[in-house]
Design a protein around this motif. Structure first.
Motif, PDB file in Angstrom:
ATOM      1  N   ALA A 185       0.865  -1.322  -0.053  1.00  0.00           N
ATOM      2  CA  ALA A 185       0.106  -0.151  -0.066  1.00  0.00           C
ATOM      3  C   ALA A 185       0.913   1.368  -0.221  1.00  0.00           C
ATOM      4  N   PRO A 186       0.655   2.158  -1.008  1.00  0.00           N
ATOM      5  CA  PRO A 186       1.404   3.414  -0.916  1.00  0.00           C
ATOM      6  C   PRO A 186       1.189   4.581  -0.057  1.00  0.00           C
ATOM      7  N   GLU A 187      -0.181   4.624   0.232  1.00  0.00           N
ATOM      8  CA  GLU A 187      -0.609   5.487   1.119  1.00  0.00           C
ATOM      9  C   GLU A 187      -0.316   5.310   2.701  1.00  0.00           C
ATOM     10  N   PRO A 188       0.109   6.457   3.486  1.00  0.00           N
ATOM     11  CA  PRO A 188      -0.085   6.241   4.968  1.00  0.00           C
ATOM     12  C   PRO A 188      -1.441   6.204   5.450  1.00  0.00           C
ATOM     13  N   PHE A 189      -1.741   6.190   6.604  1.00  0.00           N
ATOM     14  CA  PHE A 189      -3.092   6.262   7.310  1.00  0.00           C
ATOM     15  C   PHE A 189      -3.613   7.674   6.838  1.00  0.00           C
ATOM     16  N   LEU A 190      -4.679   7.833   6.133  1.00  0.00           N
ATOM     17  CA  LEU A 190      -4.993   9.228   5.595  1.00  0.00           C
ATOM     18  C   LEU A 190      -6.110   9.831   6.530  1.00  0.00           C
ATOM     19  N   VAL A 191      -6.493   9.380   7.764  1.00  0.00           N
ATOM     20  CA  VAL A 191      -7.010   9.873   8.841  1.00  0.00           C
ATOM     21  C   VAL A 191      -6.278   9.597  10.258  1.00  0.00           C
ATOM     22  N   ASP A 192      -5.516  10.420  10.746  1.00  0.00           N
ATOM     23  CA  ASP A 192      -4.533   9.753  11.872  1.00  0.00           C
ATOM     24  C   ASP A 192      -5.347   9.702  12.921  1.00  0.00           C
ATOM     25  N   GLU A 193      -6.243  10.458  12.981  1.00  0.00           N
ATOM     26  CA  GLU A 193      -7.098  10.543  14.420  1.00  0.00           C
ATOM     27  C   GLU A 193      -7.656   9.137  14.612  1.00  0.00           C
ATOM     28  N   LEU A 194      -8.001   8.236  13.711  1.00  0.00           N
ATOM     29  CA  LEU A 194      -8.755   7.152  13.904  1.00  0.00           C
ATOM     30  C   LEU A 194      -7.676   6.072  13.842  1.00  0.00           C
ATOM     31  N   ARG A 195      -6.425   6.180  13.630  1.00  0.00           N
ATOM     32  CA  ARG A 195      -5.401   5.134  13.275  1.00  0.00           C
ATOM     33  C   ARG A 195      -5.040   4.385  14.636  1.00  0.00           C
ATOM     34  N   PRO A 196      -5.108   3.045  14.774  1.00  0.00           N
ATOM     35  CA  PRO A 196      -4.665   2.419  16.091  1.00  0.00           C
ATOM     36  C   PRO A 196      -3.187   2.662  16.293  1.00  0.00           C
ATOM     37  N   PRO A 197      -2.955   2.781  17.679  1.00  0.00           N
ATOM     38  CA  PRO A 197      -1.562   3.302  17.845  1.00  0.00           C
ATOM     39  C   PRO A 197      -0.586   2.278  17.268  1.00  0.00           C
ATOM     40  N   ASP A 198       0.679   2.566  17.022  1.00  0.00           N
ATOM     41  CA  ASP A 198       1.701   1.616  16.442  1.00  0.00           C
ATOM     42  C   ASP A 198       2.147   0.518  17.508  1.00  0.00           C
ATOM     43  N   LYS A 199       1.890   0.950  18.841  1.00  0.00           N
ATOM     44  CA  LYS A 199       2.192  -0.014  19.659  1.00  0.00           C
ATOM     45  C   LYS A 199       1.069  -0.541  20.115  1.00  0.00           C
ATOM     46  N   PRO A 200       0.533  -2.040  19.761  1.00  0.00           N
ATOM     47  CA  PRO A 200      -0.787  -2.161  19.720  1.00  0.00           C
ATOM     48  C   PRO A 200      -1.579  -2.067  21.212  1.00  0.00           C
ATOM     49  N   VAL A 201      -2.914  -1.731  21.458  1.00  0.00           N
ATOM     50  CA  VAL A 201      -3.495  -1.585  22.425  1.00  0.00           C
ATOM     51  C   VAL A 201      -4.698  -2.595  22.542  1.00  0.00           C
ATOM     52  N   THR A 202      -5.399  -2.945  23.695  1.00  0.00           N
ATOM     53  CA  THR A 202      -6.520  -3.734  23.645  1.00  0.00           C
ATOM     54  C   THR A 202      -7.693  -3.281  23.040  1.00  0.00           C
ATOM     55  N   VAL A 203      -8.565  -4.049  22.605  1.00  0.00           N
ATOM     56  CA  VAL A 203      -9.599  -3.611  21.859  1.00  0.00           C
ATOM     57  C   VAL A 203     -10.567  -2.546  22.803  1.00  0.00           C
ATOM     58  N   GLU A 204     -10.571  -2.667  24.057  1.00  0.00           N
ATOM     59  CA  GLU A 204     -11.228  -2.019  25.240  1.00  0.00           C
ATOM     60  C   GLU A 204     -10.584  -0.463  25.233  1.00  0.00           C
ATOM     61  N   SER A 205      -9.261  -0.343  25.069  1.00  0.00           N
ATOM     62  CA  SER A 205      -8.654   0.969  25.192  1.00  0.00           C
ATOM     63  C   SER A 205      -9.022   1.670  23.763  1.00  0.00           C
ATOM     64  N   TYR A 206      -9.054   0.931  22.587  1.00  0.00           N
ATOM     65  CA  TYR A 206      -9.206   1.554  21.464  1.00  0.00           C
ATOM     66  C   TYR A 206     -10.550   2.130  21.420  1.00  0.00           C
ATOM     67  N   LEU A 207     -11.444   1.433  22.054  1.00  0.00           N
ATOM     68  CA  LEU A 207     -13.068   1.800  21.849  1.00  0.00           C
ATOM     69  C   LEU A 207     -13.129   3.005  22.616  1.00  0.00           C
ATOM     70  N   GLN A 208     -12.433   2.972  23.939  1.00  0.00           N
ATOM     71  CA  GLN A 208     -12.358   4.188  24.764  1.00  0.00           C
ATOM     72  C   GLN A 208     -11.943   5.314  24.109  1.00  0.00           C
ATOM     73  N   TYR A 209     -10.921   5.209  23.591  1.00  0.00           N
ATOM     74  CA  TYR A 209     -10.248   6.431  22.661  1.00  0.00           C
ATOM     75  C   TYR A 209     -11.308   6.978  21.809  1.00  0.00           C
ATOM     76  N   VAL A 210     -11.954   6.093  20.891  1.00  0.00           N
ATOM     77  CA  VAL A 210     -12.855   6.468  19.896  1.00  0.00           C
ATOM     78  C   VAL A 210     -13.901   7.158  20.511  1.00  0.00           C
ATOM     79  N   GLN A 211     -14.527   6.640  21.494  1.00  0.00           N
ATOM     80  CA  GLN A 211     -15.623   7.086  22.205  1.00  0.00           C
ATOM     81  C   GLN A 211     -15.262   8.579  22.721  1.00  0.00           C
ATOM     82  N   HIS A 212     -14.230   8.873  23.085  1.00  0.00           N
ATOM     83  CA  HIS A 212     -13.608  10.168  23.763  1.00  0.00           C
ATOM     84  C   HIS A 212     -13.682  11.203  22.310  1.00  0.00           C
TER      85      HIS A 212
END
Ligand SMILES: Cc1cc2nc3c(=O)[nH]c(=O)nc-3n(C[C@H](O)[C@H](O)[C@H](O)COP(=O)(O)OP(=O)(O)OC[C@H]3O[C@@H](n4cnc5c(N)ncnc54)[C@H](O)[C@@H]3O)c2cc1C
Length: 368
Positions: free
Chosen positions: A62-89
């Motif tokens: 894939a040539p492109e980076p993540f084009l919406v950085d705000e929703l990109r999961p962190p490079d160091k993987p987090v649990t689904v619970e933290s990702y969901l919490q982040y998205v909610q905020h």
């Protein structure tokens, strides 16, 4: 019908839908997300196992980076619970417009806009983005209409005080049975939960069977209906939608069959009969798909039906775009007069980047 005419209505509030919403918000397009679940990212909340790490995976080529950085999961993987919490905020912080517990049904063409039908009424938009993911709950198919039958349970206390019917023989159905039994037990409700499955054997894993066993030992009132088949959706004399389920059948020598059936108000019925891909929805919407023939597709198998999309993800229905998991793992791309299969891995990366390209295309078309 809602009076407001939106630039964009987005169906589904997963990574693809929320990225679309965020970009519409950023560029001043009016928009609304319609999400069938209780909260954004319900699809992920329902399908990821507890504690699963979320990876910011990106296809190698894939040539492109993540084009919406705000929703990109962190490079160091987090649990689904933290990702969901982040998205909610994130949703709260950006004040994104989302209506939850609204299930999309259909789209009609009006003179100057598209009319979107849902179980909570109609909405009007210039463009529609279908971002409902790859896993669509299967509809109960019976003679007559069974639209009122629920496909999951958000609030098990709704079933306290009524005889409830759960249809389906797997872990999801078992989880629904357990949740309702527990709610009934906590409210001292003795009305049973009927659990029906078309085959004679229920097929649940050991851990689920154990939890079900515990609930029964604690006093759960359950009636098993193996070999039961939902037959008819009908409206009774009092105007109540009911589901008739045949629980046994006796063939007789004189050719007249004898059977027993139960009839439940549809609002007390939950059907957890698995999920399906989005093709039946594309068919309902009149969005064209193409069957793969031998030698033509590399990703899809022969006979698989792939949705036909422009390079900007617009479907053959004008103004209706498809993004994310709903078009994975591949689709038929119309580009410069030719049609060919295009790989489309089912990843958060793909969902987010599709959203970027679609919003760019819509901005161009609407001149915004
Ligand atoms: C177990 C598992 C682990 C995964 N791990 C990763 C990972 O680590 N990294 C990664 O990049 N990808 C991962 N994926 C893939 C990733 O989750 C998907 O690619 C991504 O969720 C697709 O986003 P989407 O918005 O297209 O669809 P979804 O996330 O499925 O969102 C669709 C939304 O639409 C809603 N919806 C459905 N039907 C309707 C309707 N009729 N009306 C209104 N709303 C509706 C759903 O409730 C849902 O919230 C994983 C997938 C699974 C199943």
């Amino acid at each position: 019908m809602s009076a407001e005419l939106y630039d964009v209505i987005i169906i589904g509030g997963g990574p693809a839908g929320l990225a679309t919403a965020y970009l519409c918000h950023k560029y001043g397009l009016s928009y609304l997300v319609l999400e069938s679940g209780k909260a954004p990212f319900q699809g992920i909340a329902n399908t990821y196992p507890q504690g699963k790490l979320v990876y910011a995976s990106k296809p190698k080529d894939a040539p492109e980076p993540f084009l919406v950085d705000e929703l990109r999961p962190p490079d160091k993987p987090v649990t689904v619970e933290s990702y969901l919490q982040y998205v909610q905020h994130f949703v709260q912080h950006e004040n994104l417009h989302i209506r939850t517990e609204v299930a999309f049904e259909n789209i009609q063409d009006e003179r100057d806009f598209l009319s979107i039908t849902t179980d909570k009424g109609r909405f009007k938009a210039r463009k529609v983005v279908l971002a409902f993911g790859s896993s669509i709950p299967r509809e109960l198919s019976v003679y007559g209409d069974a639209k009122m039958v629920a496909k999951n349970v958000d609030d098990p206390t709704k079933y306290v005080g009524v005889k409830t019917l759960v249809i389906g023989g797997g872990n999801t159905a078992a989880d629904v049975v357990i949740a309702i039994l527990k709610s009934k037990r906590e409210c001292n409700d003795t009305q049973p939960v009927y659990w029906a499955h078309k085959s004679e054997k229920f097929d649940v894993n050991k851990e689920t069977a154990q939890r079900l066993g515990e609930e029964i030992l604690l006093g759960g009132n359950i009636r098993l209906l193996p070999g039961a088949t939902p037959r008819i959706g009908e409206v009774d004399d009092e105007g109540v939608d009911r589901l008739v389920i045949r629980i046994n059948e006796f063939k007789q020598a004189d050719g007249i069959d004898l059977y027993h059936a139960l009839s439940f108000p549809m609002q007390n019925v939950i059907a957890c009969i698995g999920s399906q891909g989005p093709v039946p929805i594309f068919d309902k919407l009149g969005v064209q798909t193409i069957s793969c023939t031998a030698g033509v597709c590399r990703v899809a198998k022969e006979g698989d039906r792939l949705v036909l999309l422009s390079a900007e993800f617009e479907s053959t229905r004008k103004g209706v775009y498809v993004v994310g998991g709903a078009i994975s793992p591949s689709y038929m791309k119309i580009s410069e007069g030719s049609i060919q299969e295009e790989k489309h891995p089912n990843l958060i990366y793909t969902a987010i980047n599709d959203a970027y390209h679609v919003v760019e295309a819509i901005r161009n078309k609407l001149g915004k």
